[in-house]
Design a protein around this motif. Structure first.
Motif, PDB file in Angstrom:
ATOM      1  N   GLY A 306       0.753  -1.206   0.121  1.00  0.00           N
ATOM      2  CA  GLY A 306       0.172   0.102  -0.011  1.00  0.00           C
ATOM      3  C   GLY A 306       0.830   1.244   0.057  1.00  0.00           C
ATOM      4  N   MET A 307      -0.071   2.521   0.028  1.00  0.00           N
ATOM      5  CA  MET A 307       0.955   3.598  -0.067  1.00  0.00           C
ATOM      6  C   MET A 307       1.621   3.937   1.295  1.00  0.00           C
ATOM      7  N   ILE A 308       2.769   4.302   1.307  1.00  0.00           N
ATOM      8  CA  ILE A 308       3.643   4.365   2.508  1.00  0.00           C
ATOM      9  C   ILE A 308       3.409   5.777   3.264  1.00  0.00           C
ATOM     10  N   VAL A 309       3.138   5.576   4.609  1.00  0.00           N
ATOM     11  CA  VAL A 309       2.514   6.744   5.317  1.00  0.00           C
ATOM     12  C   VAL A 309       3.270   6.634   6.733  1.00  0.00           C
ATOM     13  N   PRO A 310       3.409   7.766   7.247  1.00  0.00           N
ATOM     14  CA  PRO A 310       4.139   7.717   8.632  1.00  0.00           C
ATOM     15  C   PRO A 310       3.209   7.390   9.677  1.00  0.00           C
ATOM     16  N   GLY A 311       3.578   6.890  10.653  1.00  0.00           N
ATOM     17  CA  GLY A 311       2.707   6.559  11.874  1.00  0.00           C
ATOM     18  C   GLY A 311       2.463   4.985  11.583  1.00  0.00           C
ATOM     19  N   ALA A 319       1.038   1.456   3.910  1.00  0.00           N
ATOM     20  CA  ALA A 319       2.115   0.812   4.682  1.00  0.00           C
ATOM     21  C   ALA A 319       2.592   1.639   5.551  1.00  0.00           C
ATOM     22  N   ALA A 320       2.269   1.615   6.909  1.00  0.00           N
ATOM     23  CA  ALA A 320       2.703   2.651   7.669  1.00  0.00           C
ATOM     24  C   ALA A 320       3.915   2.412   8.404  1.00  0.00           C
ATOM     25  N   ALA A 321       4.836   3.390   8.342  1.00  0.00           N
ATOM     26  CA  ALA A 321       6.255   3.298   8.842  1.00  0.00           C
ATOM     27  C   ALA A 321       6.428   2.490  10.072  1.00  0.00           C
ATOM     28  N   ASP A 322       5.788   3.017  11.128  1.00  0.00           N
ATOM     29  CA  ASP A 322       5.952   2.349  12.556  1.00  0.00           C
ATOM     30  C   ASP A 322       5.674   0.962  12.431  1.00  0.00           C
ATOM     31  N   THR A 323       4.659   0.551  11.655  1.00  0.00           N
ATOM     32  CA  THR A 323       4.126  -0.755  11.708  1.00  0.00           C
ATOM     33  C   THR A 323       5.145  -1.801  11.034  1.00  0.00           C
ATOM     34  N   VAL A 324       5.701  -1.266   9.702  1.00  0.00           N
ATOM     35  CA  VAL A 324       6.747  -2.012   9.201  1.00  0.00           C
ATOM     36  C   VAL A 324       7.943  -2.323  10.058  1.00  0.00           C
ATOM     37  N   VAL A 325       8.528  -0.995  10.357  1.00  0.00           N
ATOM     38  CA  VAL A 325       9.512  -0.986  11.261  1.00  0.00           C
ATOM     39  C   VAL A 325       9.486  -2.070  12.385  1.00  0.00           C
ATOM     40  N   GLY A 349       5.250   6.648  -1.410  1.00  0.00           N
ATOM     41  CA  GLY A 349       4.443   7.580  -0.561  1.00  0.00           C
ATOM     42  C   GLY A 349       5.253   8.547   0.184  1.00  0.00           C
ATOM     43  N   SER A 350       5.180   8.941   1.353  1.00  0.00           N
ATOM     44  CA  SER A 350       6.198   9.861   2.074  1.00  0.00           C
ATOM     45  C   SER A 350       7.479   9.355   2.250  1.00  0.00           C
ATOM     46  N   SER A 351       8.460  10.293   1.542  1.00  0.00           N
ATOM     47  CA  SER A 351       9.735   9.985   1.629  1.00  0.00           C
ATOM     48  C   SER A 351      10.291   9.589   3.052  1.00  0.00           C
ATOM     49  N   LEU A 352       9.808  10.464   4.103  1.00  0.00           N
ATOM     50  CA  LEU A 352      10.279  10.199   5.359  1.00  0.00           C
ATOM     51  C   LEU A 352      10.091   8.757   5.746  1.00  0.00           C
ATOM     52  N   ALA A 353       8.833   8.386   5.508  1.00  0.00           N
ATOM     53  CA  ALA A 353       8.347   6.919   6.206  1.00  0.00           C
ATOM     54  C   ALA A 353       9.240   5.976   5.450  1.00  0.00           C
TER      55      ALA A 353
END
Length: 566
Positions: A306-311, A319-325, A349-353
């Motif tokens: 999915g689209m990469i997002v923070p949180g 694809a939420a960064a915190d969840t994947v990490v 998605g988000s470059s930061l994430a």
């Protein structure tokens, strides 16, 4: 210490159940079927999905339904070794497969046919994506009222710039890369030539693969195959005349068509084709999966879907960064997980994430082998996450690349004015209203925006160059938002190998110096699914954010054939 008695107890139970059922199976041995029926429907996973053992409510699952490619392959190998089995009946009913999974399915059927067995396929209706599966059989059957919606592929590119202008919304973006066409979705009034060329390239590749599959399965020249596609869609009668199917048979008559005799007296009774479960009931000693004293090595699979997002949260659509990490950390800490497969299916998605995920992948890769695999889509931020792996594998026609970034925001000032909403922005500091959605960017803010997007793009190039062992200049020649198929990405040096999911998993275990013949797969991550909200997306996009995103890839998901609604 407790594992030994538990394993012994479980195996004792399996053995007792096997012995208690032996007399009944011995009586049924002579009725062992010569044909076995399977049903292909929905999206087939590579491995069985874990679910509740006790199913409460919901529609019952049709007994012949294939639940995973792994189980289907195991069943076909067992049937191929039985001299009494003549072949299988394959019912195709609304199966939705990515190119990679379809190829894996066709490989299983090909191995079965190579063992001297026959495959007979049957359907009521198939579309362009389903027909290669139906047509791979030795005999292709269709219901007399059925249809073959073989029409080729189409892609529709949409832009919203003019529509936004009409309602008073203005998109302000800066991008790096002429091929980074994602902002055009919001800013342009017509589809750009570059966007058109990108879609044309993928259409050409997909169409060529369809023509090749049709030529191979139906014994046609490429020109004849193209003519068949151009003459679609087909009624059952026209499909038979064109040679797309070999016969028209009602579902109730399939057993008789295969030469099965009815157990009932009379000539009008339906003769059902037995399922694989019924076949196992006629085996004196059916295969039993005994529990082993020593646990099998584990392969961890972490999804970036999915689209990469923070949180956190948003499994499935984001694809939420915190969840994947967290999933990567868990896989890295698990001593039984000898290797990790990073399964990427994301437009970015988000470059930061994305950078958060990349760093987490790199940390795990220092502890154990990490192989990234692209089944369908690995673009922009998704590709950024993948480069942290030791190797990147891809399906032949997956979408890979789109190395580039864009930054921007939406201005709602015109819309607010039309609604009678008056808003005054007061600032202290040249860039204090940088994120305001009441107006666009001032020249000073625009300069800051351009500086930010350039820095982000250079960082992206550096990360890819370091991971792929190339210079920034070499990556820049392949970047600027360019999108590749898996095959072209390999030739460009952005992908290491072309292969399927099971092949990737075995390779990952080989890299970990573990047995690649007997291991278990455990997926890490997931969580509650969140609904895709347009309001949520627009709200998030109203503030300047760095994006590594590939809109073209989203459009290509719509490739497929027409469906009739009568």
């Amino acid at each position: 210490m407790l594992r030994l008695p538990l394993v012994l107890l479980a195996n004792l139970f399996l053995g007792l159940r096997l012995l208690l059922g032996l007399p009944f199976r011995l009586m049924a041995v002579r009725q062992r079927p010569s044909w076995v029926r399977f049903r292909l429907a929905g999206s087939l996973p590579y491995r069985p999905r874990r679910g509740p053992r006790l199913r409460l409510g919901g529609p019952p699952v049709e007994p012949a339904t294939v639940t995973s490619l792994e189980d289907f392959g195991r069943a076909l190998r067992l049937l191929a070794a039985d001299p009494k089995v003549e072949g299988i009946l394959l019912e195709v009913e609304g199966v939705s497969l990515t190119d990679a999974r379809r190829e894996a399915l066709l490989a299983l059927l090909s191995d079965f046919q190579a063992a001297g067995k026959r495959v007979v396929s049957w359907a009521v209706m198939v579309d362009t994506n389903e027909y290669p599966v139906l047509g791979a059989a030795d005999e292709v059957l269709l219901a007399p009222m059925g249809r073959v919606e073989l029409v080729g592929y189409a892609a529709e590119a949409t832009v919203l710039g003019e529509a936004f202008d009409r309602v008073g919304i203005h998109a302000h973006f800066a991008r790096r890369g002429d091929y980074k066409t994602a902002p055009e979705f919001f800013t342009d009034g017509k589809v750009s030539d570059i966007q058109r060329q990108t879609l044309e390239t993928f259409l050409d590749e997909r169409f060529a693969a369809l023509v090749e599959a049709l030529s191979r399965s139906r014994g046609k020249t490429p020109e004849e195959a193209k003519a068949l596609i151009d003459a679609g869609p087909y009624s059952a009668k026209r499909a038979l005349e064109a040679g797309l199917v070999d016969g028209l048979v009602h579902e109730a008559d399939l057993g008789a068509h295969l030469g099965l005799e009815s157990k009932k007296r009379g000539g009008d009774e339906e003769t059902p084709v037995p399922t694989f479960g019924a076949y196992l009931a006629t085996q004196a000693f059916p295969p039993v999966r005994w529990l082993k004293l020593r646990r099998r090595p584990r392969l961890a699979v972490v999804d970036v879907a999915g689209m990469i997002v923070p949180g956190s949260g948003g499994a499935g659509r984001f694809a939420a960064a915190d969840t994947v990490v967290k999933a990567l950390r868990k896989a890295g800490r698990d001593p039984r997980a000898k290797a990790v497969v990073l399964a990427v299916n994301s437009p970015g998605g988000s470059s930061l994430a994305s950078e958060q995920m990349l760093e987490a992948v790199k940390r795990v890769a220092k502890q154990k082998p990490v192989i990234a695999y692209v089944d369908q889509l690995c673009a922009s931020g998704g590709y950024m996450a993948a480069i942290g792996a030791k190797e990147i594998w891809s399906a032949p026609h997956a979408i890979v690349g789109s190395i580039g970034v864009f930054i921007g925001k939406f201005e709602y000032g015109g819309l607010l004015e039309k609604l009678g909403v008056q808003r005054t922005t007061l600032t202290r500091g040249e860039n204090a209203a940088f994120a305001s959605n009441s107006r666009g960017f001032t020249p000073h803010e625009r300069a800051a925006l351009e500086r930010e997007v350039e820095e982000s793009y250079q960082t992206f190039l550096e990360l890819v160059a370091q991971a792929r062992g190339r210079t920034k200049e070499e990556i820049h020649e392949r970047a600027e938002g360019r999108v590749y198929s898996g095959l072209r990405a390999r030739d460009a040096g952005l992908v290491d190998r072309i292969g399927g999911f099971e092949e990737v998993c075995r390779h990952a275990m080989d890299e970990a110096r573990e047995s690649s013949d007997d291991f278990e797969i455990v997926r890490y991550g997931g969580g509650a699914r969140s609904k895709l909200s347009l309001l949520k997306l627009l709200t998030a996009a109203s503030h300047p954010t760095t994006y590594a995103f590939c809109t073209a890839a989203w459009s290509l998901w719509g490739l497929g054939s027409l469906r009739r609604l009568d």
